[in-house]
Write a protein that holds these residues in place. Sequence first.
Motif, PDB file in Angstrom:
ATOM      1  N   LEU A   1     -48.582  39.447 -20.248  1.00 37.30           N
ATOM      2  CA  LEU A   1     -47.263  39.570 -19.650  1.00 37.30           C
ATOM      3  C   LEU A   1     -47.221  38.783 -18.347  1.00 37.30           C
ATOM      4  N   PHE A   2     -46.068  38.155 -18.093  1.00 38.67           N
ATOM      5  CA  PHE A   2     -45.842  37.383 -16.871  1.00 38.67           C
ATOM      6  C   PHE A   2     -44.662  37.999 -16.126  1.00 38.67           C
ATOM      7  N   TYR A   3     -44.877  38.312 -14.854  1.00 39.92           N
ATOM      8  CA  TYR A   3     -43.903  39.038 -14.050  1.00 39.92           C
ATOM      9  C   TYR A   3     -43.286  38.094 -13.022  1.00 39.92           C
ATOM     10  N   TYR A   4     -41.945  37.959 -13.053  1.00 40.12           N
ATOM     11  CA  TYR A   4     -41.240  37.047 -12.144  1.00 40.12           C
ATOM     12  C   TYR A   4     -40.207  37.836 -11.344  1.00 40.12           C
ATOM     13  N   GLN A   5     -40.391  37.879 -10.036  1.00 38.95           N
ATOM     14  CA  GLN A   5     -39.414  38.546  -9.192  1.00 38.95           C
ATOM     15  C   GLN A   5     -38.137  37.720  -9.097  1.00 38.95           C
ATOM     16  N   ALA A   6     -37.035  38.425  -8.812  1.00 42.63           N
ATOM     17  CA  ALA A   6     -35.764  37.733  -8.633  1.00 42.63           C
ATOM     18  C   ALA A   6     -35.819  36.870  -7.377  1.00 42.63           C
ATOM     19  N   ASP A   7     -35.206  35.690  -7.453  1.00 38.56           N
ATOM     20  CA  ASP A   7     -35.188  34.804  -6.285  1.00 38.56           C
ATOM     21  C   ASP A   7     -33.773  34.769  -5.700  1.00 38.56           C
ATOM     22  N   GLY A   8     -33.458  35.780  -4.913  1.00 38.56           N
ATOM     23  CA  GLY A   8     -32.135  35.851  -4.299  1.00 38.56           C
ATOM     24  C   GLY A   8     -31.128  36.518  -5.213  1.00 38.56           C
ATOM     25  N   GLU A   9     -29.881  36.044  -5.177  1.00 34.24           N
ATOM     26  CA  GLU A   9     -28.815  36.634  -5.979  1.00 34.24           C
ATOM     27  C   GLU A   9     -28.989  36.235  -7.443  1.00 34.24           C
ATOM     28  N   ASN A  10     -28.970  37.235  -8.322  1.00 35.67           N
ATOM     29  CA  ASN A  10     -29.077  36.960  -9.752  1.00 35.67           C
ATOM     30  C   ASN A  10     -27.924  37.655 -10.470  1.00 35.67           C
ATOM     31  N   HIS A  11     -26.934  36.883 -10.828  1.00 40.53           N
ATOM     32  CA  HIS A  11     -25.788  37.440 -11.510  1.00 40.53           C
ATOM     33  C   HIS A  11     -26.004  37.376 -13.019  1.00 40.53           C
ATOM     34  N   GLU A  12     -25.117  38.048 -13.731  1.00 40.61           N
ATOM     35  CA  GLU A  12     -25.235  38.109 -15.196  1.00 40.61           C
ATOM     36  C   GLU A  12     -25.251  36.718 -15.815  1.00 40.61           C
TER      37      GLU A  12
ATOM     38  N   ILE B   1     -48.210  28.674 -24.107  1.00 36.72           N
ATOM     39  CA  ILE B   1     -47.219  29.166 -23.146  1.00 36.72           C
ATOM     40  C   ILE B   1     -47.073  28.204 -21.966  1.00 36.72           C
ATOM     41  N   ASN B   2     -48.163  27.516 -21.618  1.00 36.24           N
ATOM     42  CA  ASN B   2     -48.057  26.490 -20.574  1.00 36.24           C
ATOM     43  C   ASN B   2     -47.150  25.356 -21.042  1.00 36.24           C
ATOM     44  N   SER B   3     -47.286  24.980 -22.310  1.00 40.92           N
ATOM     45  CA  SER B   3     -46.439  23.924 -22.869  1.00 40.92           C
ATOM     46  C   SER B   3     -44.988  24.368 -22.931  1.00 40.92           C
ATOM     47  N   TRP B   4     -44.745  25.611 -23.347  1.00 40.14           N
ATOM     48  CA  TRP B   4     -43.393  26.143 -23.412  1.00 40.14           C
ATOM     49  C   TRP B   4     -42.732  26.115 -22.030  1.00 40.14           C
ATOM     50  N   ALA B   5     -43.458  26.560 -21.013  1.00 44.55           N
ATOM     51  CA  ALA B   5     -42.912  26.561 -19.652  1.00 44.55           C
ATOM     52  C   ALA B   5     -42.601  25.140 -19.190  1.00 44.55           C
ATOM     53  N   THR B   6     -43.471  24.191 -19.543  1.00 36.74           N
ATOM     54  CA  THR B   6     -43.241  22.790 -19.165  1.00 36.74           C
ATOM     55  C   THR B   6     -41.968  22.254 -19.808  1.00 36.74           C
TER      56      THR B   6
ATOM     57  N   PHE C   1     -52.920  30.667 -15.621  1.00 41.25           N
ATOM     58  CA  PHE C   1     -51.793  31.550 -15.899  1.00 41.25           C
ATOM     59  C   PHE C   1     -50.792  31.613 -14.740  1.00 41.25           C
ATOM     60  N   TYR C   2     -51.281  31.490 -13.504  1.00 44.25           N
ATOM     61  CA  TYR C   2     -50.369  31.581 -12.374  1.00 44.25           C
ATOM     62  C   TYR C   2     -49.633  30.271 -12.099  1.00 44.25           C
ATOM     63  N   ASP C   3     -49.807  29.293 -12.975  1.00 45.39           N
ATOM     64  CA  ASP C   3     -49.025  28.060 -12.904  1.00 45.39           C
ATOM     65  C   ASP C   3     -47.889  28.042 -13.922  1.00 45.39           C
ATOM     66  N   ILE C   4     -47.701  29.141 -14.660  1.00 39.92           N
ATOM     67  CA  ILE C   4     -46.684  29.199 -15.702  1.00 39.92           C
ATOM     68  C   ILE C   4     -45.306  29.314 -15.047  1.00 39.92           C
ATOM     69  N   ASP C   5     -44.645  28.176 -14.878  1.00 37.64           N
ATOM     70  CA  ASP C   5     -43.353  28.106 -14.190  1.00 37.64           C
ATOM     71  C   ASP C   5     -42.299  27.610 -15.173  1.00 37.64           C
ATOM     72  N   PHE C   6     -41.362  28.494 -15.532  1.00 33.30           N
ATOM     73  CA  PHE C   6     -40.294  28.126 -16.462  1.00 33.30           C
ATOM     74  C   PHE C   6     -39.108  27.462 -15.754  1.00 33.30           C
ATOM     75  N   GLY C   7     -39.214  27.329 -14.434  1.00 36.36           N
ATOM     76  CA  GLY C   7     -38.133  26.714 -13.678  1.00 36.36           C
ATOM     77  C   GLY C   7     -37.607  27.599 -12.572  1.00 36.36           C
ATOM     78  N   TRP C   8     -38.109  28.813 -12.501  1.00 32.11           N
ATOM     79  CA  TRP C   8     -37.679  29.725 -11.426  1.00 32.11           C
ATOM     80  C   TRP C   8     -38.871  30.278 -10.649  1.00 32.11           C
ATOM     81  N   GLY C   9     -39.935  29.490 -10.586  1.00 30.26           N
ATOM     82  CA  GLY C   9     -41.088  29.863  -9.785  1.00 30.26           C
ATOM     83  C   GLY C   9     -42.253  30.379 -10.605  1.00 30.26           C
ATOM     84  N   LYS C  10     -43.385  30.473  -9.939  1.00 30.15           N
ATOM     85  CA  LYS C  10     -44.603  30.951 -10.598  1.00 30.15           C
ATOM     86  C   LYS C  10     -44.626  32.476 -10.631  1.00 30.15           C
ATOM     87  N   PRO C  11     -45.390  33.065 -11.564  1.00 31.66           N
ATOM     88  CA  PRO C  11     -45.384  34.528 -11.696  1.00 31.66           C
ATOM     89  C   PRO C  11     -45.996  35.219 -10.481  1.00 31.66           C
TER      90      PRO C  11
END
Length: 434
Positions: free
Chosen positions: A41-52, A166-171, A364-374
């Motif tokens: 599991l990869f846990y990503y905190q919200a980065d500021g305002e996150n609307h629907e 998963i690294n490829s998917w995030a890339t 694993f801590y480089d898995i960045d989908f575009g909103w930061g690392k876990p």
Amino acid sequence: MKIEAQSKKLIKPSTPTLSHHRKLNLSCIDELQHPGYAGFLFYYQADGENHEDDILQRLRLLEESLSETLVIFYPLAGRYVEEGLFIDCNDQGVEFVHARVNGQLDDLLRGDVDADLLGRLSEFPLGLAGNPLVVIQVNVFECGGLVISLRSCHKLGDMSTMATFINSWATVCRTGTNELTSPYFELSSLFPVKGSEVTRWPPLRGGVKFAMNRFVFSSMALSRLKLAAAKHAQVSRVEVVCALLCKVFVAMDRAKHGRLRPLVVCQSMNLRGKVNLPIPTNAFGNFYTMVVGRHTMDQDDLSLEAFVKAIHDTLAITKARYAAVADGKSCMNMVRDSTRESKEWAQSEEENVVTFSSWCGFPFYDIDFGWGKPDLVSNTCMPVRMVFLIDSKSEGGIDAWINLSQEEKPLFEQDLDIVTLTNLHGSYVCRSKH
């Protein structure tokens, strides 16, 4: 916290798999694996305002990039054919679940949370056609934080395979498919299935509740441990952590049984780069072995140094044996023998058996989908006694995720070495359904 599935669908490759790629034979090493699912599991905190709208956009990007990634990792979207021991790369798809959590991710990261939540973040049943080989669950918290769970059938590949995926998917999600290279799919040609291997795995301990605990070893604590094992100058961080945990398990076992029982240590070891065979690091499938060592410890010397020597020597001997292997048949036989041995020890009632799986070194801590690392990476809950080691987010540290029975848990947490050298971050229940 309550978790509710919002949607469940099959994500297929964005373009059909070519006809000459429709069948991927399993290797002999694949066939030795347990048919169950494992993952992380990869846990990503919200980065500021996150609307629907932002969450919906992220879900769309995750689905689209997954579909594009599956073009290259096409076996993941296939189905396992047990009778023929192959993957039918039929593009049926990967299961993708969107779930909502009525709580804050910060509460989970602090460990201040309902005890069995971690298990429920990755436990929605396989409910779509034909048992997908990969299940992805995206859990959306009220704060906008995400926990992305990935589980895969172990016959499909090991943790190295899934880490590459998963690294490829995030890339792809972040920058597109330009940087992707195709994995090496030829392990079965080096390790063909003989068809005579009968793989029987010991049953899980029914009715036993296991708590998964996270113990954090800082880089400073690991330096102290290495100093305590000064005679073994080349000892690794993983070796000293394994040695310390074995020391604790032996003390607990001795107190329970009133005597010092033999210690059996089973450790997984990635074989990529460790054998003299033409196998690249991006080889797809299972290419690892179990390192098994049985140690009759001296009751007059149960020091950390003694355990470090036992662990280090066993690993060094095994690495030397595999480094000398120059043909597929010999390598295959060695892996088969070690797997059989580890399964036999797992059923023993006379030895103190401790199983380790180290994921240290995987990015694993480089898995960045575009909103930061876990902010955190963990394994999924498994109702067995086992130790998983993962690099901490802080440089040089190690997170030990340890599955303990509820009987063992308080004894382990009270051990002086554990109290002195680690920080305990949360406890989560792993529930057996057997």
